[in-house]
Design an enzyme around this catalytic site. Sequence first.
Site, PDB file in Angstrom:
ATOM      1  CG  ASP A   3      -1.889  -1.181   1.194  1.00  0.00           C
ATOM      2  OD1 ASP A   3      -2.236  -1.654   0.090  1.00  0.00           O
ATOM      3  OD2 ASP A   3      -2.258  -1.655   2.288  1.00  0.00           O
ATOM      4  CE  LYS A  29       2.366  -2.367  -4.354  1.00  0.00           C
ATOM      5  NZ  LYS A  29       2.026  -1.998  -2.984  1.00  0.00           N
ATOM      6  N   GLY A  37      -4.495  -4.223  -3.870  1.00  0.00           N
ATOM      7  CA  GLY A  37      -5.493  -3.195  -4.158  1.00  0.00           C
ATOM      8  C   GLY A  37      -4.731  -1.946  -4.542  1.00  0.00           C
ATOM      9  CG  HIS A  38      -2.027  -2.003  -7.051  1.00  0.00           C
ATOM     10  ND1 HIS A  38      -1.234  -2.680  -7.935  1.00  0.00           N
ATOM     11  CD2 HIS A  38      -1.694  -2.480  -5.816  1.00  0.00           C
ATOM     12  CE1 HIS A  38      -0.460  -3.535  -7.263  1.00  0.00           C
ATOM     13  NE2 HIS A  38      -0.733  -3.432  -5.984  1.00  0.00           N
ATOM     14  CB  THR A  67      -6.417 -10.191   1.614  1.00  0.00           C
ATOM     15  OG1 THR A  67      -5.970 -11.282   0.795  1.00  0.00           O
ATOM     16  CG2 THR A  67      -5.290  -9.191   1.784  1.00  0.00           C
ATOM     17  CD  GLN A  70       0.780  -8.896  -2.649  1.00  0.00           C
ATOM     18  OE1 GLN A  70       1.433  -9.534  -3.448  1.00  0.00           O
ATOM     19  NE2 GLN A  70      -0.480  -8.577  -2.876  1.00  0.00           N
ATOM     20  NE  ARG A 118      -3.813   0.547   3.672  1.00  0.00           N
ATOM     21  CZ  ARG A 118      -4.004   1.366   2.634  1.00  0.00           C
ATOM     22  NH1 ARG A 118      -3.709   2.642   2.729  1.00  0.00           N
ATOM     23  NH2 ARG A 118      -4.499   0.900   1.508  1.00  0.00           N
TER      24      ARG A 118
HETATM   25  P1  GDP Z   1      -0.750   0.414  -3.548  1.00  0.00           P
HETATM   26  O1  GDP Z   1      -1.335  -0.877  -3.088  1.00  0.00           O
HETATM   27  O2  GDP Z   1       0.709   0.498  -3.286  1.00  0.00           O
HETATM   28  O3  GDP Z   1      -1.081   0.750  -4.964  1.00  0.00           O
HETATM   29  O4  GDP Z   1      -1.415   1.545  -2.626  1.00  0.00           O
HETATM   30  P2  GDP Z   1      -2.976   1.660  -2.244  1.00  0.00           P
HETATM   31  O5  GDP Z   1      -3.712   2.165  -3.420  1.00  0.00           O
HETATM   32  O6  GDP Z   1      -3.474   0.436  -1.589  1.00  0.00           O
HETATM   33  O7  GDP Z   1      -2.895   2.736  -1.082  1.00  0.00           O
HETATM   34  C1  GDP Z   1      -2.347   4.015  -1.289  1.00  0.00           C
HETATM   35  C2  GDP Z   1      -3.419   5.064  -0.921  1.00  0.00           C
HETATM   36  O8  GDP Z   1      -2.808   6.332  -0.807  1.00  0.00           O
HETATM   37  C3  GDP Z   1      -4.474   5.216  -1.996  1.00  0.00           C
HETATM   38  O9  GDP Z   1      -5.685   5.577  -1.393  1.00  0.00           O
HETATM   39  C4  GDP Z   1      -3.940   6.373  -2.841  1.00  0.00           C
HETATM   40  O10 GDP Z   1      -4.982   7.081  -3.522  1.00  0.00           O
HETATM   41  C5  GDP Z   1      -3.305   7.224  -1.794  1.00  0.00           C
HETATM   42  N1  GDP Z   1      -2.139   7.996  -2.227  1.00  0.00           N
HETATM   43  C6  GDP Z   1      -1.145   7.637  -3.087  1.00  0.00           C
HETATM   44  N2  GDP Z   1      -0.187   8.598  -3.114  1.00  0.00           N
HETATM   45  C7  GDP Z   1      -0.592   9.563  -2.276  1.00  0.00           C
HETATM   46  C8  GDP Z   1      -0.009  10.800  -1.841  1.00  0.00           C
HETATM   47  O11 GDP Z   1       1.087  11.200  -2.236  1.00  0.00           O
HETATM   48  N3  GDP Z   1      -0.714  11.533  -0.921  1.00  0.00           N
HETATM   49  C9  GDP Z   1      -1.919  11.124  -0.430  1.00  0.00           C
HETATM   50  N4  GDP Z   1      -2.522  11.915   0.459  1.00  0.00           N
HETATM   51  N5  GDP Z   1      -2.490   9.977  -0.823  1.00  0.00           N
HETATM   52  C10 GDP Z   1      -1.823   9.196  -1.706  1.00  0.00           C
HETATM   53  P1  IMO Z   2      -0.899  -4.156  -2.279  1.00  0.00           P
HETATM   54  O1  IMO Z   2      -0.448  -4.699  -3.600  1.00  0.00           O
HETATM   55  C1  IMO Z   2      -0.952  -4.592   2.057  1.00  0.00           C
HETATM   56  C2  IMO Z   2      -0.953  -8.671   3.643  1.00  0.00           C
HETATM   57  C3  IMO Z   2      -2.201  -9.101   4.399  1.00  0.00           C
HETATM   58  C4  IMO Z   2      -1.588 -10.069   5.407  1.00  0.00           C
HETATM   59  C5  IMO Z   2      -0.493 -10.755   4.581  1.00  0.00           C
HETATM   60  C6  IMO Z   2      -0.903 -12.102   3.996  1.00  0.00           C
HETATM   61  O2  IMO Z   2      -2.185  -3.435  -2.328  1.00  0.00           O
HETATM   62  O3  IMO Z   2       0.190  -3.381  -1.629  1.00  0.00           O
HETATM   63  P2  IMO Z   2      -2.461 -12.772   1.968  1.00  0.00           P
HETATM   64  O4  IMO Z   2      -3.916 -12.520   1.727  1.00  0.00           O
HETATM   65  O5  IMO Z   2      -1.572 -12.238   0.907  1.00  0.00           O
HETATM   66  O6  IMO Z   2      -2.156 -14.210   2.277  1.00  0.00           O
HETATM   67  O7  IMO Z   2      -2.141 -11.980   3.329  1.00  0.00           O
HETATM   68  O8  IMO Z   2      -0.172  -9.856   3.531  1.00  0.00           O
HETATM   69  N1  IMO Z   2      -1.197  -8.160   2.280  1.00  0.00           N
HETATM   70  C7  IMO Z   2      -1.146  -6.862   1.943  1.00  0.00           C
HETATM   71  N2  IMO Z   2      -0.974  -5.769   2.710  1.00  0.00           N
HETATM   72  N3  IMO Z   2      -1.055  -4.472   0.721  1.00  0.00           N
HETATM   73  C8  IMO Z   2      -1.203  -5.552  -0.064  1.00  0.00           C
HETATM   74  O9  IMO Z   2      -1.196  -5.481  -1.418  1.00  0.00           O
HETATM   75  C9  IMO Z   2      -1.300  -6.823   0.545  1.00  0.00           C
HETATM   76  N4  IMO Z   2      -1.470  -8.072   0.088  1.00  0.00           N
HETATM   77  C10 IMO Z   2      -1.391  -8.890   1.161  1.00  0.00           C
HETATM   78  O10 IMO Z   2      -2.831  -8.004   5.022  1.00  0.00           O
HETATM   79  O11 IMO Z   2      -0.960  -9.345   6.425  1.00  0.00           O
HETATM   80 MG    MG Z   3      -2.880  -1.583  -1.848  1.00  0.00          MG
END
Ligand code: GDP
Ligand code: IMO
Ligand code: MG
Length: 429
Positions: free
Chosen positions: A13, A16, A40-41, A129, A223, A310
Site C-alpha cells: 500500500d 504503487k 489493491g492499487h 486478505t 504487496q 491500517r
Molecule cells: P498500492 O497498493 O501500493 O497501490 O497503494 P494503495 O492504493 O493500496 O494505497 C495508497 C493510498 O494512498 C491510496 O488511497 C492512494 O490514492 C493514496 N495515495 C497515493 N499517493 C498519495 C499521496 O502522495 N498523498 C496522499 N494523500 N495519498 C496518496
Molecule cells: P498491495 O499490492 C498490504 C498482507 C495481508 C496479510 C499478509 C498475507 O495493495 O500493496 P495474503 O492474503 O496475501 O495471504 O495476506 O499480507 N497483504 C497486503 N498488505 N497491501 C497488499 O497489497 C497486501 N497483500 C497482502 O494483510 O498481512
Molecule cells: Mg494496496
Amino acid sequence: MKNTITIGIQWGDEGKGKIVDLLAPEADVVARFQGGPNAGHTLIIGNQKTVLHHIPSGILHHNTLCLIGNGTVLDAVELRDEIRLLEDSGVPVAERLRVSDRCQLILPYHRALDAAREVARGAGRIGTTGRGIGPCYEDKACRRGIRLCDLNSRNLDERLERNLKLVNFMLSEYLNAEPVSRDTVEEALALARQHVLPLAADVPMLLHQQRRAGASILYEGAQGTMLDIDHGTYPFVTSSNTVAGAALAGLGVGPNAVEEVIGVAKAYMTRVGAGPFPTELYNAEGMNHAAGKHLAEAGHEFGSTTGRPRRTGWFDAIVTRHAVRINGITSLAITKLDVLDGLEEVKLCTGYILNGRMLEYIPADAAAFAACEPVYETMPGWQQSTYGVTNADQLPQAARHFVQRIAELCEAPVSMISTGPDREHICHL
Ligand code: GDP
Ligand code: IMO
Ligand code: MG
C-alpha cells in the site's frame, strides 16, 4: 523510458498503483508478475477513483498493453468483476489485457481453506486478505494446482476430484469447517472459461516480441518487500516473492530485460494484518499515539482490498535500506509526504535496540524483530501544506530535508515525491 520494475519496499500500500499509472504513458507494456486479488492499487484521476486488484495499473492508457504473468494467482470471479467495472466506465479492457495461460487459478476451496485456517490459528493468525492466496500458491508448489491452460485438459475432472477430496477432508475433519461442493467449483471454472480464457496468451512470447520491437516494459509489483515470503517478516508475509527478482520468473524474461528498479515508499510506515512493526504508533487494538492517529486520519489509512484500518508508524530506514539492497533499487519514489503536514516533529528510525544491543539490521526471527525498540532521529516538521505541490523547490525546507535524509539513510536517490493521491500530484527530481 528504460525497462523498469516498480515495487513496494515496505508492507504494501505504498502507492504503487499511482506511480505505475503515472509512468505508464511512457511504457508500451505494463505487466504484473506475482500476487493476486490480495492487491489493491488505487488510481485517482480528477474525481474518478479506480481500484485495481488483478489488472495492471496501466489499463487506463491508450496504446498500453497490460499483461498478467504466470507468477500471479488468478480469481476469475474477481477478474470478471474488475473488467466489468472498467468496461462500464468506457475502458476497452479486452483490447488491452492479456493473461498468461500458465496462471494458477484461485478456486472456491482456496478461499474456504484460507478462512478456516485463519480461524484455527486464533491469536496467531496472519490477518490474510482472505482471498485464497496462500492455499493457491501451496497447490502450485505441491503440483496439484489448476492453471488457466488446464481448463481444456482431459484429466481436469479427475484432478479436481482428487483436490476436492483432500480439501474437504482438511476442512471437515481438521478445520471444523463446511466442505466445498463440486458445483461451486464448476461455477468458478465456467466463469474462468467464459471471461478469462479468451484473454489467455503465451505471455513470455508476447514480451519477447515486444522487446524485439524495441518496446519499453514497466513491471508492476504487488504487496511489498516486507511481505515477501523469503525476505519479509516470516511467517507474517504473503505467499509469493514480492521482490524485484520475482519479476523475471513471474513473467518469463531474463535479467537483461530490466534497467531500473523504482522502490515506492510512504514517508511513514503502515501495515495491515498481523506481524512485527517496530515503529508502530497507532492501531485499532488500542495503541493510540497522537502522531500515529494523525497519520491514519490524514492518510485515510484503510485497506483498498479489505477496508481494514491500517496500523501506522514512523518511517523505518532500516527496513527500507534492507529493501534497497535486496531489490537493487536505483531510485526511490516517496509518497504521501503531504500526510506529514502539520506535525510539529517528524521521526526516522535509524536502528533498533534488542536485549541492550544496538542493531542496524532486521533479525530473521519475527519475535525478535517484534521485540526491537526503535532508535529515532527527530527532525522539525512543517506547518505549510505540501498537498498537490509539483515542484520540489516549492516544498518547505524542513520537508526537503526530511526527504533528503531518507535518501541518505536508505542509500538511494529520490526520483519522485508524491504530494497527493491524484496522478498530477507529483514532483519529479
Ligand atoms: P498500492 O497498493 O501500493 O497501490 O497503494 P494503495 O492504493 O493500496 O494505497 C495508497 C493510498 O494512498 C491510496 O488511497 C492512494 O490514492 C493514496 N495515495 C497515493 N499517493 C498519495 C499521496 O502522495 N498523498 C496522499 N494523500 N495519498 C496518496
Ligand atoms: P498491495 O499490492 C498490504 C498482507 C495481508 C496479510 C499478509 C498475507 O495493495 O500493496 P495474503 O492474503 O496475501 O495471504 O495476506 O499480507 N497483504 C497486503 N498488505 N497491501 C497488499 O497489497 C497486501 N497483500 C497482502 O494483510 O498481512
Ligand atoms: Mg494496496
